[in-house]
Design an enzyme around this catalytic site. Structure first.
Site, PDB file in Angstrom:
ATOM      1  N   LYS A 208       0.776  -1.341   0.147  1.00  0.00           N
ATOM      2  CA  LYS A 208      -0.122   0.018  -0.090  1.00  0.00           C
ATOM      3  C   LYS A 208       1.048   1.321   0.050  1.00  0.00           C
ATOM      4  O   LYS A 208       0.674   2.072  -0.820  1.00  0.00           O
ATOM      5  CB  LYS A 208      -0.860  -0.049   1.220  1.00  0.00           C
ATOM      6  CG  LYS A 208      -1.903   1.204   1.337  1.00  0.00           C
ATOM      7  CD  LYS A 208      -2.574   1.061   2.523  1.00  0.00           C
ATOM      8  CE  LYS A 208      -3.335   2.439   2.765  1.00  0.00           C
ATOM      9  NZ  LYS A 208      -4.384   2.287   3.800  1.00  0.00           N
ATOM     10  N   GLU A 214      10.602  -4.409   4.878  1.00  0.00           N
ATOM     11  CA  GLU A 214      10.810  -5.998   4.292  1.00  0.00           C
ATOM     12  C   GLU A 214      10.464  -6.037   2.888  1.00  0.00           C
ATOM     13  O   GLU A 214      11.125  -6.916   1.971  1.00  0.00           O
ATOM     14  CB  GLU A 214       9.700  -6.932   4.943  1.00  0.00           C
ATOM     15  CG  GLU A 214       9.926  -6.814   6.681  1.00  0.00           C
ATOM     16  CD  GLU A 214       9.163  -5.937   7.459  1.00  0.00           C
ATOM     17  OE1 GLU A 214       9.019  -4.726   7.104  1.00  0.00           O
ATOM     18  OE2 GLU A 214       8.916  -5.937   8.710  1.00  0.00           O
ATOM     19  N   GLY A 269      -5.106  -1.904   4.913  1.00  0.00           N
ATOM     20  CA  GLY A 269      -3.983  -3.023   4.591  1.00  0.00           C
ATOM     21  C   GLY A 269      -4.817  -4.390   4.813  1.00  0.00           C
ATOM     22  O   GLY A 269      -5.011  -5.325   3.954  1.00  0.00           O
ATOM     23  N   ARG A 270      -5.317  -4.447   5.972  1.00  0.00           N
ATOM     24  CA  ARG A 270      -5.928  -6.046   6.291  1.00  0.00           C
ATOM     25  C   ARG A 270      -7.196  -6.109   5.889  1.00  0.00           C
ATOM     26  O   ARG A 270      -8.034  -7.121   6.218  1.00  0.00           O
ATOM     27  CB  ARG A 270      -5.902  -6.242   7.877  1.00  0.00           C
ATOM     28  CG  ARG A 270      -6.585  -4.963   8.675  1.00  0.00           C
ATOM     29  CD  ARG A 270      -6.169  -4.983  10.028  1.00  0.00           C
ATOM     30  NE  ARG A 270      -6.623  -3.808  10.881  1.00  0.00           N
ATOM     31  CZ  ARG A 270      -6.212  -2.692  11.121  1.00  0.00           C
ATOM     32  NH1 ARG A 270      -4.807  -2.348  10.627  1.00  0.00           N
ATOM     33  NH2 ARG A 270      -6.620  -1.758  11.798  1.00  0.00           N
ATOM     34  N   GLU A 355      -5.012  -6.876  14.722  1.00  0.00           N
ATOM     35  CA  GLU A 355      -4.520  -5.284  14.559  1.00  0.00           C
ATOM     36  C   GLU A 355      -5.541  -4.359  14.323  1.00  0.00           C
ATOM     37  O   GLU A 355      -5.245  -3.114  14.795  1.00  0.00           O
ATOM     38  CB  GLU A 355      -3.869  -5.185  12.961  1.00  0.00           C
ATOM     39  CG  GLU A 355      -2.727  -4.147  12.815  1.00  0.00           C
ATOM     40  CD  GLU A 355      -1.881  -4.222  11.422  1.00  0.00           C
ATOM     41  OE1 GLU A 355      -2.679  -4.209  10.450  1.00  0.00           O
ATOM     42  OE2 GLU A 355      -0.705  -4.701  11.430  1.00  0.00           O
ATOM     43  N   HIS A 386      -5.748 -33.249  17.635  1.00  0.00           N
ATOM     44  CA  HIS A 386      -4.623 -33.971  18.025  1.00  0.00           C
ATOM     45  C   HIS A 386      -3.448 -33.332  18.761  1.00  0.00           C
ATOM     46  O   HIS A 386      -2.351 -33.731  18.722  1.00  0.00           O
ATOM     47  CB  HIS A 386      -4.406 -34.920  17.092  1.00  0.00           C
ATOM     48  CG  HIS A 386      -5.405 -35.978  16.562  1.00  0.00           C
ATOM     49  ND1 HIS A 386      -5.688 -37.066  17.176  1.00  0.00           N
ATOM     50  CD2 HIS A 386      -6.279 -35.714  15.542  1.00  0.00           C
ATOM     51  CE1 HIS A 386      -6.799 -37.432  16.374  1.00  0.00           C
ATOM     52  NE2 HIS A 386      -7.100 -36.653  15.509  1.00  0.00           N
ATOM     53  N   LYS A 506       9.294  -0.629  14.216  1.00  0.00           N
ATOM     54  CA  LYS A 506       9.701  -0.379  12.784  1.00  0.00           C
ATOM     55  C   LYS A 506      11.000   0.798  12.902  1.00  0.00           C
ATOM     56  O   LYS A 506      11.977   0.611  12.391  1.00  0.00           O
ATOM     57  CB  LYS A 506       8.823   0.209  12.010  1.00  0.00           C
ATOM     58  CG  LYS A 506       7.610  -0.975  11.473  1.00  0.00           C
ATOM     59  CD  LYS A 506       6.807  -0.130  10.404  1.00  0.00           C
ATOM     60  CE  LYS A 506       5.596  -1.018  10.278  1.00  0.00           C
ATOM     61  NZ  LYS A 506       4.530  -0.199   9.225  1.00  0.00           N
TER      62      LYS A 506
HETATM   63  O1  F6P Z   1       3.148  -3.026   9.986  1.00  0.00           O
HETATM   64  C1  F6P Z   1       1.754  -3.206   9.638  1.00  0.00           C
HETATM   65  C2  F6P Z   1       1.362  -2.863   8.216  1.00  0.00           C
HETATM   66  O2  F6P Z   1       1.413  -1.394   8.269  1.00  0.00           O
HETATM   67  C3  F6P Z   1      -0.285  -3.385   8.111  1.00  0.00           C
HETATM   68  O3  F6P Z   1      -1.119  -2.730   8.504  1.00  0.00           O
HETATM   69  C4  F6P Z   1      -0.058  -3.705   6.537  1.00  0.00           C
HETATM   70  O4  F6P Z   1      -0.987  -4.597   6.103  1.00  0.00           O
HETATM   71  C5  F6P Z   1       1.482  -3.994   6.250  1.00  0.00           C
HETATM   72  O5  F6P Z   1       2.228  -3.246   7.454  1.00  0.00           O
HETATM   73  C6  F6P Z   1       1.887  -3.684   4.995  1.00  0.00           C
HETATM   74  O6  F6P Z   1       1.955  -2.474   4.459  1.00  0.00           O
HETATM   75  P1  F6P Z   1       2.065  -2.156   3.014  1.00  0.00           P
HETATM   76  O7  F6P Z   1       1.054  -2.648   2.255  1.00  0.00           O
HETATM   77  O8  F6P Z   1       2.113  -0.426   3.088  1.00  0.00           O
HETATM   78  O9  F6P Z   1       3.425  -2.705   2.588  1.00  0.00           O
END
Ligand code: F6P
Length: 543
Positions: A208, A214, A269-270, A355, A386, A506
């Site tokens: 987003k 990452e 995002g979620r 979240e 199990h 972060k």
């Molecule tokens: O660190 C949490 C977050 O901001 C989530 O809410 C989001 O889904 C994810 O990181 C990834 O964010 P992006 O789509 O901006 O890379």
């Protein structure tokens, strides 16, 4: 809408008194007194049947929970969300994932813009792209069709796509390979790409913000991987597309914005698996199936928007969660899909629920004096039986469980499906009614062993049943949980759409990363534990 603090609401106080009366009652008693409750305490919407009769509630409880939802403004806030008001107050944003699945031709004008028209413009571009990839018309740099699709993203830009891909694998193109890379641990991307031919591989960089460290680290490594194999920077254009709200950052990464699929800041995002973030899903299952999934989402949205609270599935499930969390002290809720294709559904729900509702202040910044979002977790059945079901049956924690099952298997084989579903019904029965000491002794168990074999029961379950796992049904299911989360968050008065709690980590990681890379004695300005750990790591790294 109410500004009365939760504990001071009339319906809350009534529930408190009511809990004192019925909180200790056993489901055995409740069923004995009202033998027909299993036929009555159910609701159905969009092809999904919910049996909530094995909850520790009476008709009166349900009425009081509906009162609490009403008094807390669930209906008003729901309508504000659907209208595009800025209900995400701490970020000053609208929350419009429901617009992502409104049918073509409908309109929703928010601040002068028809957001539904914008949504369908992107969906059409996605469909065109998906068709070109699926047909082989979209070729790689050397002219070969794409055979492998690697989605790079994390959080909502990974969990939704990977969950949907796994859930709908039955409907996916089996001659295409789909991989999902999320972790900054290099093992993730190395393992995901090691057997792929670069000439036939397409990376979808999903972010987003296009600023998530990452995802950027993985995207840069993917670019190096590709160029090392194809020997040409120009190859990027045919092997990288982006899904983002940030065109500038996409361009500066080197992806042509003509190959970018956009969405908007009003999609959290979620809550984004049905936006362009679902591009890999669309390539896998095809545009028609993707639209079926959107139709399922929309059907549940409409149910949530229009059904009376007492018959409203997301409201019922959300209010039952509030009942257990705030009146019984429940800390966690299990979600167990008895459907192997839904194996990533609990992982997806972890982000959606925690979240969203893992918050300790109300929207106006007051620290809450009640519990909020529980831990959601789970595993597919029957595997969980199990492993950890022991604790649910006989442990000291009260863990309500959602059990999800289907009438038909997508892979029927002998009597497997009946065996699977027998376990759903057996678990719900055992959890509710248990086995008394008398019953245990009557089986011939010795008095010494009997206490170990007593099953206390009175463990609540919801059973969700549908005919078959289809793209449409997946949309229904996800929207159900989205709106259940909304209902809970509204009662608690929290902002279910921000996630400030992830920020500090972060920032600190951004400060620590260069310290791990510097030679010599770093300028360590942390606490003594963190400094010692950094020194130890540097020693291990350089050993
Ligand atoms: O660190 C949490 C977050 O901001 C989530 O809410 C989001 O889904 C994810 O990181 C990834 O964010 P992006 O789509 O901006 O890379």
């Amino acid at each position: 809408m109410t500004t009365t603090p939760l504990r001071e609401r009339a319906s809350w106080k009534a529930l408190k008194e009511h809990h004192a009366e019925i909180g200790g009652r056993h489901l055995r008693e409740l069923f004995a007194e009202d033998p027909g409750r299993g036929e009555r305490m159910n609701a159905e919407a969009a092809g999904l049947y919910l049996d909530y009769s094995k909850n520790r509630v009476t008709g009166e409880t349900l009425g009081l929970l509906a009162d609490l939802a009403r008094e807390s403004g669930v209906e008003e806030r729901r309508d504000l969300m659907f209208r595009g008001e800025r209900v995400n107050t701490s970020e000053g944003r609208s929350v419009l994932h429901v617009a992502l699945r409104m049918p073509k031709g409908s309109t929703l004008v928010v601040e002068g813009v028809d957001v539904v028209a914008e949504v369908h413009e992107v969906l059409d571009r996605m469909a065109d792209f998906a068709r070109r990839v699926r047909s082989g018309e979209w070729t790689g740099h050397t002219g070969k069709p794409i055979k492998n699709i690697v989605n790079i993203g994390i959080g909502g830009s990974d969990l939704g796509p990977v969950m949907a891909y796994e859930a709908l694998r039955h409907y996916s193109r089996r001659d295409l390979t789909f991989r999902y890379v999320s972790n900054v641990d290099s093992t993730d991307i190395v393992e995901a790409t090691r057997d792929l031919s670069a000439e036939e591989t397409l990376f979808i960089v999903s972010s987003k913000t296009f600023g998530t460290s990452e995802t950027l680290a993985n995207a840069h490594s993917a670019r190096e991987w590709l160029i090392a194999r194809l020997g040409d920077e120009e190859a990027i254009a045919r092997h990288f597309v982006a899904v983002s709200t940030n065109a500038e950052r996409v361009a500066s990464f080197g992806i042509d914005t003509a190959n970018m699929f956009g969405f908007w800041d009003w999609v959290g995002g979620r809550y984004s698996m049905d936006s362009a973030i679902g591009l890999s899903t669309m390539v896998a299952i095809g545009p028609e199936n993707f639209h079926e999934m959107l139709a399922g989402f929309h059907e549940m949205d409409e149910h949530f928007r229009t059904a009376p609270l007492e018959r409203n599935l997301p409201v019922l499930m959300g209010m039952l969660a509030v009942w257990y969390v705030d009146f019984f002290g429940t800390q966690s809720i299990g979600v167990m899909p008895y459907e192997q294709y839904l194996k990533r559904f609990p992982a997806y729900l972890q982000q959606l629920t925690m979240e969203s509702n893992g918050k300790r202040v109300t929207r106006d910044g007051q620290v809450v004096d009640y519990d909020t979002g529980p831990v959601y977790w789970g595993e597919p059945g029957t595997n969980g039986q199990h492993s950890f079901y022991q604790l649910i049956h006989q442990g000291t924690h009260l863990i309500p469980v959602d059990l999800i099952g289907f009438g038909k298997s997508l892979n029927p084989l002998r009597d497997h499906h009946d065996l699977l579903m027998a376990n759903v019904f057996a678990q719900a029965q055992a959890l509710a009614f248990g086995k008394t000491e008398q019953e245990v002794l009557a089986d011939g168990t010795s008095p010494e062993v009997a206490p170990h074999r007593v099953m206390p029961g009175n463990r609540p379950t919801n059973v969700l049943l549908a005919e078959t796992l289809t793209p449409r049904l997946l949309g229904v299911l996800v929207a159900l949980y989205e709106h259940s989360v909304f209902t809970q968050g509204t009662v608690w008065g929290i902002d279910s759409f921000d996630q400030w709690g992830v920020e500090l980590g972060k920032v600190l990681a951004g400060q620590i990363a260069p310290e791990l890379q510097s030679d010599g004695e770093p300028d360590l300005a942390h606490d003594s534990s963190t400094n010692t750990l950094i020194r130890r790591y540097r020693g291990l790294k350089n050993a």
